[in-house]
Design a protein around this motif. Structure first.
Motif, PDB file in Angstrom:
ATOM      1  N   TRP A 119       0.842  -1.213  -0.116  1.00 49.96           N
ATOM      2  CA  TRP A 119      -0.120  -0.001  -0.053  1.00 49.96           C
ATOM      3  C   TRP A 119       0.699   1.259   0.055  1.00 49.96           C
ATOM      4  CZ3 TRP A 119      -4.455   1.545  -1.430  1.00 49.96           C
ATOM      5  CH2 TRP A 119      -4.870   2.549  -1.059  1.00 49.96           C
ATOM      6  N   ARG A 120       2.154   1.288   0.843  1.00 46.65           N
ATOM      7  CA  ARG A 120       2.881   2.343   0.548  1.00 46.65           C
ATOM      8  C   ARG A 120       3.364   2.855  -0.771  1.00 46.65           C
ATOM      9  NH1 ARG A 120       7.606   1.534   4.649  1.00 46.65           N
ATOM     10  NH2 ARG A 120       7.912   3.432   4.027  1.00 46.65           N
ATOM     11  N   LYS A 123       0.197   4.022  -2.760  1.00 48.66           N
ATOM     12  CA  LYS A 123      -0.501   5.038  -2.335  1.00 48.66           C
ATOM     13  C   LYS A 123       0.050   6.654  -3.043  1.00 48.66           C
ATOM     14  CE  LYS A 123      -1.927   7.736   1.914  1.00 48.66           C
ATOM     15  NZ  LYS A 123      -1.619   7.262   3.389  1.00 48.66           N
ATOM     16  N   LEU A 126      -1.762   7.439  -6.052  1.00 51.55           N
ATOM     17  CA  LEU A 126      -3.283   8.084  -6.077  1.00 51.55           C
ATOM     18  C   LEU A 126      -3.636   9.245  -6.028  1.00 51.55           C
ATOM     19  CD1 LEU A 126      -4.442   5.232  -3.549  1.00 51.55           C
ATOM     20  CD2 LEU A 126      -4.441   5.001  -5.995  1.00 51.55           C
ATOM     21  N   ARG A 131      -6.965   8.841  -2.196  1.00 47.46           N
ATOM     22  CA  ARG A 131      -6.406   8.567  -0.942  1.00 47.46           C
ATOM     23  C   ARG A 131      -7.500   8.818   0.010  1.00 47.46           C
ATOM     24  NH1 ARG A 131      -0.509  11.607  -1.240  1.00 47.46           N
ATOM     25  NH2 ARG A 131       0.128  10.968  -3.104  1.00 47.46           N
ATOM     26  N   SER A 134      -9.895   5.718   0.361  1.00 50.71           N
ATOM     27  CA  SER A 134      -9.399   4.430   0.461  1.00 50.71           C
ATOM     28  C   SER A 134      -8.485   4.516   2.125  1.00 50.71           C
ATOM     29  CB  SER A 134      -8.459   3.908  -0.528  1.00 50.71           C
ATOM     30  OG  SER A 134      -7.376   4.849  -0.690  1.00 50.71           O
ATOM     31  N   ARG A 135      -9.049   5.657   2.775  1.00 49.95           N
ATOM     32  CA  ARG A 135      -8.286   5.434   4.076  1.00 49.95           C
ATOM     33  C   ARG A 135      -8.751   4.629   4.876  1.00 49.95           C
ATOM     34  NH1 ARG A 135      -9.376  11.383   6.814  1.00 49.95           N
ATOM     35  NH2 ARG A 135      -8.391  11.900   4.874  1.00 49.95           N
ATOM     36  N   THR A 138      -5.397  -0.558   5.012  1.00 46.90           N
ATOM     37  CA  THR A 138      -4.875  -1.421   5.963  1.00 46.90           C
ATOM     38  C   THR A 138      -5.308  -2.198   7.149  1.00 46.90           C
ATOM     39  OG1 THR A 138      -2.606  -0.165   5.087  1.00 46.90           O
ATOM     40  CG2 THR A 138      -2.409  -2.002   6.840  1.00 46.90           C
TER      41      THR A 138
END
Length: 275
Positions: A119-120, A123, A126, A131, A134-135, A138
């Motif tokens: 994800w890092r 991200k 995006l 962003r 999709s917060r 994880t």
């Protein structure tokens, strides 16, 4: 400066992206290896207690099913016998089994960190709106994965072990399961359920990409229910309660995915109207 700290406005080359991806993968593998080594050292607990648990009648699930069977008067629900023996037929079987179990334990425990590293990497590419939408990805993936692992370990795995141990094509045949076969079945069921429980997250991203819609999932809901019930009938004892016990969480996941898809569609429709 580490690549993951490069300012967002600075455009990176293709090779820079590959280098950054390589370090994310390396860190993920290191975490998995560390957890795998810890599992290798804790052999008595990981293999003796956790992995071999569903092969014994004193397993927590079997005890609770017997208690439930007494409570509702359904003797078929109680699993008090397991008609099989585990054997190791190859010289290196136990050692290789120890290694493979340790790897799967490291993968399962390290899966949240693996996803976080991926994800890092994704991200920064995006948009700000994506962003924000999709917060908490994880956290959601981790919770769903752990719920799936628990569901697979405490419900699907023991019922599957019971099913395969009692299935016979002829009464003269005795069930002697190879250790590696048993462990690969249990570990794949547990890990597979963890991945299966990612359905709401997958539907979330597919809906945002315009590939899946709530109307499409509603149209195929009956088909999905039939498939889930068939799977429940195959892997459970011959009583409807066990079948429902398996099917309900999967149906709930599917329905949850429909609700998620519908909420995303409403949000996007409102944003388009505001524009």
């Amino acid at each position: 400066m580490p690549l993951d700290q490069i300012p967002e406005e600075k455009e990176m080359s293709f090779l820079d992206h590959l280098e950054e991806l390589r370090w994310h993968i390396i860190r993920s593998l290191i975490a998995i290896v560390v957890f795998a080594i810890a599992a290798f050292v804790a052999k008595d607990f990981v293999i003796g207690t956790v992995i071999l648990g569903p092969s014994r009648t004193d397993f927590w699930t079997y005890q609770k099913l017997c208690e439930l069977a007494d409570l509702i008067g359904t003797p078929a629900l109680c699993i008090d016998t397991l008609s099989f023996e585990l054997v190791s037929r190859k010289m290196s079987s136990q050692f290789m089994t120890h290694v493979s179990v340790s790897f799967f334990a490291g993968l399962i425990v390290g899966f949240p960190y693996l996803f976080w590293e991926i994800w890092r990497f994704i991200k920064p590419g995006l948009k700000s709106r994506e962003r924000k939408a999709s917060r908490g990805a994880t956290f959601s993936v981790t919770v769903l994965f752990m719920l799936g692992v628990l569901f697979g370990y405490f419900l699907i795995a023991p019922i599957s072990v019971r099913f395969f141990s009692t299935y016979q094509v002829d009464p003269s045949l005795q069930n002697l399961f190879d250790l590696s076969s048993y462990i690969s079945t249990v570990t794949m069921i547990v890990f597979g359920c963890g991945v299966l429980f990612q359905l709401p997250v997958i539907v979330y991203f597919l809906t945002r990409a315009g590939i899946v819609s709530s109307s499409l999932m509603k149209a195929y809901r009956k088909h999905a229910i039939i498939v889930i019930l068939v799977l429940g009938a195959v892997f459970t004892p011959p009583d409807p309660f066990s079948q429902i016990l398996i099917a309900m969480p999967l149906m709930l996941l599917y329905q949850m995915s429909i609700v998620i898809a519908k909420r995303i569609e409403r949000r996007e429709a409102k944003q388009n109207q505001d524009q």
